[in-house]
Design a protein around this motif. Structure first.
Motif, PDB file in Angstrom:
ATOM      1  N   ALA A 113       0.854 -13.115  -2.991  1.00 48.74           N
ATOM      2  CA  ALA A 113       1.425 -11.862  -3.495  1.00 48.74           C
ATOM      3  C   ALA A 113       1.785 -11.983  -4.979  1.00 48.74           C
ATOM      4  CB  ALA A 113       2.660 -11.486  -2.680  1.00 48.74           C
ATOM      5  N   LYS A 114       2.342 -13.095  -5.355  1.00 49.20           N
ATOM      6  CA  LYS A 114       2.675 -13.301  -6.771  1.00 49.20           C
ATOM      7  C   LYS A 114       1.417 -13.316  -7.624  1.00 49.20           C
ATOM      8  CE  LYS A 114       6.988 -15.876  -6.004  1.00 49.20           C
ATOM      9  NZ  LYS A 114       7.664 -17.189  -6.137  1.00 49.20           N
ATOM     10  N   ASP A 117       0.062  -3.709   1.198  1.00 47.64           N
ATOM     11  CA  ASP A 117       0.942  -4.067   2.311  1.00 47.64           C
ATOM     12  C   ASP A 117       1.487  -5.481   2.144  1.00 47.64           C
ATOM     13  OD1 ASP A 117       1.999  -3.229   4.997  1.00 47.64           O
ATOM     14  OD2 ASP A 117       0.890  -5.010   5.637  1.00 47.64           O
ATOM     15  N   MET A 118       0.645  -6.397   1.706  1.00 47.29           N
ATOM     16  CA  MET A 118       1.091  -7.768   1.473  1.00 47.29           C
ATOM     17  C   MET A 118       2.117  -7.831   0.346  1.00 47.29           C
ATOM     18  SD  MET A 118      -1.117 -11.206   0.554  1.00 47.29           S
ATOM     19  CE  MET A 118      -1.519 -10.663  -1.111  1.00 47.29           C
ATOM     20  N   LEU A 119       1.903  -7.038  -0.709  1.00 49.08           N
ATOM     21  CA  LEU A 119       2.859  -7.010  -1.818  1.00 49.08           C
ATOM     22  C   LEU A 119       4.208  -6.468  -1.370  1.00 49.08           C
ATOM     23  CD1 LEU A 119       1.020  -5.766  -5.045  1.00 49.08           C
ATOM     24  CD2 LEU A 119       1.863  -8.057  -4.527  1.00 49.08           C
ATOM     25  N   PHE A 120       4.194  -5.368  -0.640  1.00 47.14           N
ATOM     26  CA  PHE A 120       5.450  -4.791  -0.163  1.00 47.14           C
ATOM     27  C   PHE A 120       6.182  -5.770   0.752  1.00 47.14           C
ATOM     28  CE2 PHE A 120       3.493  -0.488  -1.033  1.00 47.14           C
ATOM     29  CZ  PHE A 120       4.439  -0.092  -1.955  1.00 47.14           C
ATOM     30  N   GLY A 178      -4.338   2.644   4.034  1.00 44.87           N
ATOM     31  CA  GLY A 178      -3.551   2.125   2.917  1.00 44.87           C
ATOM     32  C   GLY A 178      -2.398   3.021   2.517  1.00 44.87           C
ATOM     33  N   PHE A 179      -2.628   4.327   2.447  1.00 43.61           N
ATOM     34  CA  PHE A 179      -1.548   5.237   2.075  1.00 43.61           C
ATOM     35  C   PHE A 179      -0.496   5.339   3.180  1.00 43.61           C
ATOM     36  CE2 PHE A 179      -4.611   6.879  -1.121  1.00 43.61           C
ATOM     37  CZ  PHE A 179      -3.789   6.771  -2.232  1.00 43.61           C
TER      38      PHE A 179
END
Length: 464
Positions: A169-170, A214-217, A288-289
């Protein structure tokens, strides 16, 4: 913002895994169904194929080759050639590398969470062998990492899985441009028609990237990182503005000026034309949305997802299977894309949950079931099966040692669970493949099956 992140999953319905008639009635009522609902009539039958032994055998038949080797795999299944049986493999750093390990973890999830449901309908979950991948820096980290690493953490408390998702994610967030306001997707893109190879002049963003948010959130919530949350949110807003057209079809690739953030052009890399609607891109947008809505509670994202889903649904042919592009000429035979079907179905299940949780009626479950049932009816490959045979070892005293050994016979069908997928049918694509098996079609086929079990209706689908 922190309150939003901490409560972002509250819209999911209660998990109900009981099987008495009273409980099934409660589940049906919750989802706007009734006890006399004929699921076969909604979706076209053969839901049992979502959970059949064939599904397990196909995955293990491919996986056991890697498990027998002394070193971790560096090549991963991607697709079968049209008319061929065996998988074509791609390198570890290719964007699809995470999907097959993800399939293994989806089977593990069935064993851990839903084994009792499956046994009630005469099916047995499989055992699991852990799998590991290494991290590469690319926008596709959400596809490459999340399907297996997050599952490794959530199902097995594997700290390496957790650390891998956080690191990924980073790395993904580092591709964000504050000037453009989103994450760079492809560094370069070359087809027979155009060539973008200068990073100082081009900033390419694809609609597929909505699925990586989703992974970032998730990582932002774990780290309580407002900056990472903002990166994901800003990207979603920009994609909502530029990828989604006025009629709620979607564009594939948007090219921005990296120096000013101004949009330069909109093109396709996998659809019929720059102005057409590539069905898998539409499916990425639907799912995704909706995922973004679940994290942000911004209702505009859910509305965008619903409108994109409505566009998808209205343009489905009577078969229930989407063509690879909704604007491809109707007077010519067009290949289907079962990967688009399964991804869109997954997104519609998420929309349905959000609508029901908000107290609104929803038809998205029925639409998802129709598509899933159509795929189960028409695009499941001939089965693989477990075969037992005697394994005898001779000893000097002549008595020997015998035991039953179980292997998998892949049969005459392809190694994938599904057929009818299309990687790319764009006229100017460097490689064009249609009507074949595809690893992420199988991944979302398994994911949809697990999601239906989580929602409490998967078992009812098979029982009819």
């Amino acid at each position: 913002m922190r309150e939003e992140m901490d409560t972002a999953r509250d819209d999911r319905p209660l998990k109900r895994n009981r099987s008495t008639r009273d409980d099934l009635e409660q589940i049906h009522n919750y989802h706007g169904l009734n006890t006399t609902t004929n699921f076969e009539g909604i979706a076209g039958a053969h839901f049992e194929r979502l959970y059949s032994v064939n599904v397990i055998a196909k995955i293990w038949g491919v996986a056991q080759r890697a498990f027998s080797r002394p070193t971790p795999p560096i090549l991963f299944p991607e697709y079968t050639k049209p008319g061929d049986i065996g998988y074509v493999y791609r390198e570890l750093d290719f964007w699809t590398s995470g999907f097959f390990p993800g399939c293994l973890y989806l089977l593990l999830e069935r064993q851990r969470k839903y084994a009792h449901n499956l046994r009630r309908i005469g099916l047995s979950p499989t055992d699991h062998v852990p799998h590991e991948l290494q991290l590469q820096t690319t926008h596709d980290l959400g596809f490459m990492i999340a399907p297996w690493a997050r599952a490794a953490w959530e199902l097995e408390n594997d700290v390496r899985g957790y650390d891998t998702v956080i690191t990924a994610a980073k790395s993904l967030a580092s591709r964000y441009s504050p000037v453009v306001g989103c994450i760079r997707s492809w560094d370069t893109c070359v087809t027979k028609r155009y060539s973008f190879q200068d990073l100082d002049k081009n900033f390419l963003v694809i609609v597929d990237n909505m699925m990586n948010l989703d992974m970032l959130f998730w990582a932002a919530a774990e780290l309580k990182d407002d900056k990472m949350y903002a990166v994901a949110l800003n990207h979603a807003k920009l994609s909502q503005r530029y990828h989604v057209r006025a009629d709620f079809s979607t564009a594939h690739v948007v090219n921005f000026d990296p120096a000013t953030g101004a949009m330069k052009s909109i093109i396709t890399n996998q659809g019929y034309s720059d102005e057409s609607c590539w069905s898998r891109g539409q499916a990425w947008a639907i799912a995704g949305f909706t995922q973004t809505y679940r994290w942000t509670r911004d209702g505009s994202f859910l509305e965008t997802a619903k409108n994109c889903a409505d566009y998808f649904i209205k343009r489905l042919p009577p078969s229930g299977i989407p063509p690879w592009d909704f604007q491809a000429p109707k007077n010519e035979p067009q290949p289907t894309d079962t990967s688009a079907a399964m991804i869109a179905s997954y997104g519609m299940l998420l929309i349905h949950e959000a609508e029901i949780a908000a107290g609104r009626p929803s038809t998205y479950l029925q639409h998802a079931l129709r598509i899933i049932g159509a795929v189960c009816t028409s695009h499941v490959n001939s089965p693989a099966e477990y075969v037992s045979h005697d394994d005898f070892i001779e000893t000097p005293d002549g008595r020997g040692l015998g035991n039953q050994k179980e292997t998998i016979d892949m049969g005459s069908g392809a190694e994938t669970i599904l057929n009818g997928a299309t990687i790319n049918n764009y006229e100017f694509a460097p490689r064009r493949w249609a009507n074949h098996g595809l690893v992420y079609a199988d991944y979302f086929f398994l994911l949809v099956g697990n999601k239906l079990l989580e929602m409490g209706i998967g078992e009812g689908l098979v029982r009819g």
